[in-house]
Design a protein around this motif. Structure first.
Motif, mmCIF file in Angstrom:
data_model
loop_
_atom_site.group_PDB
_atom_site.id
_atom_site.type_symbol
_atom_site.label_atom_id
_atom_site.label_comp_id
_atom_site.label_asym_id
_atom_site.label_seq_id
_atom_site.Cartn_x
_atom_site.Cartn_y
_atom_site.Cartn_z
ATOM 1 N N UNK A 128 0.825 -1.206 0.000
ATOM 2 C CA UNK A 128 0.000 0.000 0.000
ATOM 3 C C UNK A 128 0.863 1.262 0.000
ATOM 4 N N UNK A 129 1.947 1.237 0.761
ATOM 5 C CA UNK A 129 2.845 2.399 0.800
ATOM 6 C C UNK A 129 3.475 2.643 -0.566
ATOM 7 N N UNK A 130 3.974 1.580 -1.193
ATOM 8 C CA UNK A 130 4.621 1.740 -2.493
ATOM 9 C C UNK A 130 3.604 2.131 -3.568
ATOM 10 N N UNK A 131 2.371 1.636 -3.443
ATOM 11 C CA UNK A 131 1.330 2.013 -4.407
ATOM 12 C C UNK A 131 1.031 3.509 -4.309
ATOM 13 N N UNK A 132 0.934 4.026 -3.100
ATOM 14 C CA UNK A 132 0.681 5.468 -2.928
ATOM 15 C C UNK A 132 1.842 6.293 -3.484
ATOM 16 N N UNK A 133 3.060 5.826 -3.244
ATOM 17 C CA UNK A 133 4.231 6.533 -3.786
ATOM 18 C C UNK A 133 4.203 6.540 -5.313
ATOM 19 N N UNK A 134 3.854 5.401 -5.895
ATOM 20 C CA UNK A 134 3.802 5.295 -7.350
ATOM 21 C C UNK A 134 2.700 6.178 -7.919
ATOM 22 N N UNK A 135 1.580 6.266 -7.217
ATOM 23 C CA UNK A 135 0.472 7.126 -7.632
ATOM 24 C C UNK A 135 0.943 8.579 -7.747
ATOM 25 N N UNK A 136 1.741 8.999 -6.791
ATOM 26 C CA UNK A 136 2.274 10.364 -6.818
ATOM 27 C C UNK A 136 3.355 10.519 -7.875
ATOM 28 N N UNK A 137 4.250 9.531 -7.960
ATOM 29 C CA UNK A 137 5.398 9.647 -8.867
ATOM 30 C C UNK A 137 4.977 9.690 -10.323
ATOM 31 N N UNK A 138 3.922 8.951 -10.663
ATOM 32 C CA UNK A 138 3.448 8.933 -12.042
ATOM 33 C C UNK A 138 2.477 10.083 -12.336
ATOM 34 N N UNK A 139 2.292 10.956 -11.349
ATOM 35 C CA UNK A 139 1.463 12.164 -11.487
ATOM 36 C C UNK A 139 0.011 11.843 -11.844
ATOM 37 N N UNK A 140 -0.467 10.740 -11.297
ATOM 38 C CA UNK A 140 -1.853 10.350 -11.560
ATOM 39 C C UNK A 140 -2.819 11.300 -10.862
ATOM 40 N N UNK A 141 -2.392 11.873 -9.760
ATOM 41 C CA UNK A 141 -3.255 12.789 -9.015
ATOM 42 C C UNK A 141 -3.485 14.113 -9.756
ATOM 43 N N UNK A 142 -2.731 14.367 -10.774
ATOM 44 C CA UNK A 142 -2.818 15.672 -11.431
ATOM 45 C C UNK A 142 -3.831 15.735 -12.571
ATOM 46 N N UNK A 143 -4.690 14.724 -12.699
ATOM 47 C CA UNK A 143 -5.723 14.814 -13.727
ATOM 48 C C UNK A 143 -6.697 15.941 -13.379
ATOM 49 N N UNK A 144 -7.280 16.543 -14.397
ATOM 50 C CA UNK A 144 -8.085 17.756 -14.207
ATOM 51 C C UNK A 144 -9.259 17.556 -13.254
ATOM 52 N N UNK A 145 -9.947 16.426 -13.377
ATOM 53 C CA UNK A 145 -11.128 16.186 -12.545
ATOM 54 C C UNK A 145 -10.872 15.194 -11.416
ATOM 55 N N UNK A 146 -9.611 14.949 -11.112
ATOM 56 C CA UNK A 146 -9.232 14.003 -10.046
ATOM 57 C C UNK A 146 -9.872 12.632 -10.272
ATOM 58 N N UNK A 147 -9.698 12.118 -11.472
ATOM 59 C CA UNK A 147 -10.306 10.833 -11.831
ATOM 60 C C UNK A 147 -9.249 9.800 -12.247
ATOM 61 N N UNK A 148 -8.096 9.856 -11.639
ATOM 62 C CA UNK A 148 -7.049 8.884 -11.945
ATOM 63 C C UNK A 148 -7.161 7.642 -11.068
ATOM 64 N N UNK A 149 -6.825 6.499 -11.647
ATOM 65 C CA UNK A 149 -6.858 5.221 -10.919
ATOM 66 C C UNK A 149 -5.561 4.469 -11.190
ATOM 67 N N UNK A 150 -4.919 4.013 -10.130
ATOM 68 C CA UNK A 150 -3.722 3.178 -10.255
ATOM 69 C C UNK A 150 -4.071 1.745 -9.876
ATOM 70 N N UNK A 151 -3.759 0.813 -10.762
ATOM 71 C CA UNK A 151 -3.873 -0.618 -10.450
ATOM 72 C C UNK A 151 -2.449 -1.126 -10.250
ATOM 73 N N UNK A 152 -2.107 -1.458 -9.024
ATOM 74 C CA UNK A 152 -0.723 -1.786 -8.660
ATOM 75 C C UNK A 152 -0.627 -3.268 -8.282
ATOM 76 N N UNK A 153 0.224 -3.985 -9.025
ATOM 77 C CA UNK A 153 0.440 -5.412 -8.778
ATOM 78 C C UNK A 153 1.877 -5.611 -8.308
ATOM 79 N N UNK A 154 2.044 -6.305 -7.174
ATOM 80 C CA UNK A 154 3.383 -6.565 -6.641
ATOM 81 C C UNK A 154 3.634 -8.077 -6.670
ATOM 82 N N UNK A 155 4.602 -8.507 -7.467
ATOM 83 C CA UNK A 155 4.815 -9.926 -7.718
ATOM 84 C C UNK A 155 5.345 -10.681 -6.507
#
Length: 230
Positions: A128-155
């Protein structure tokens, strides 16, 4: 792989990656949300488990060394037979120290060895921590209407976590995300990661389309790509 940990970059063929990315494009034809899938080799270092394995390994090596070298050589004196140690304290400490670092080196090269020493809760927190970091790093939060979704798979952890932006989270529930995660996990469990990812992305699209239908002037704000992180 020999190490027991599959690398994200070697998991899929080029055709399978294109198939997954095509699914992203199909989903975003019907929803204004932006879907970003990520597959990571691992989410945490788990140093505590590495140290524990090193300690256990060193104790096992010391015990084996003691049994092999000790031998309990008899010493006869005027009062009868007694025993003498063949492994001095300094040598025992040296064996302990060297084997401890050997154990740590083994877990670095064979990460599967530390799995029994990592709790499920610890893995979940790291994912969960790494998923939140990745969400920020890939700038998913910066979509205009805040409609970004990250699907994070950890092997390494065999876990899937979904991070939705504020607008998304106001509409979809944990149960919604769990159905998506279960779809992906089923694919991986049956040795079909491409199928699991593709079906999971399409399921995500179904969940999003009812709440966030595509608008006539909708712009694709994030590139439709699958991120592979080693």
């Amino acid at each position: 792989m020999v190490t027991g940990m599959k690398k994200a970059t070697s998991l899929l063929t080029d055709d399978e990656i294109r198939s997954i990315e095509a699914a992203i494009a199909d989903v975003e034809k019907n929803t204004s949300a932006e879907v970003v899938p990520v597959i990571a080799s691992a989410s945490g270092r788990y140093d505590r488990a590495e140290d524990l394995f090193g300690l256990l390994f060193s104790l096992i090596v010391l015990g084996c060394t003691w049994g092999w070298i000790q031998g309990l050589a008899p010493v006869v004196d005027t009062w009868g037979a007694s025993t003498a140690s063949r492994l001095p304290m300094a040598a025992a400490l040296a064996v302990l120290a060297v084997s401890f670092f050997m154990g740590m080196a083994l877990t670095s090269h064979f990460p599967v060895l530390r799995l029994p020493l990592i709790t499920k809760r610890e893995m979940q927190e790291e994912v969960e921590r790494r998923a939140r970091e990745t969400f920020q790093r890939l700038k998913i939060r910066k979509t205009e209407d805040a409609t970004g979704v990250l699907i994070y798979v950890s092997l390494y952890e065999h876990m899937v976590h979904v991070v939705g932006d504020d607008t998304i989270n106001a509409k979809l529930t944990r149960e919604d995300w769990q159905t998506l995660c279960d779809t992906i996990i089923t694919g991986f469990r049956h040795g079909k990661p491409e199928e699991g990812m593709r079906k999971g992305i399409l399921r995500c699209g179904e969940l999003l389309a009812s709440h966030f239908p595509v608008a006539p002037d909708d712009a694709n704000e994030l590139v439709d790509t699958l991120y592979l992180i080693d």
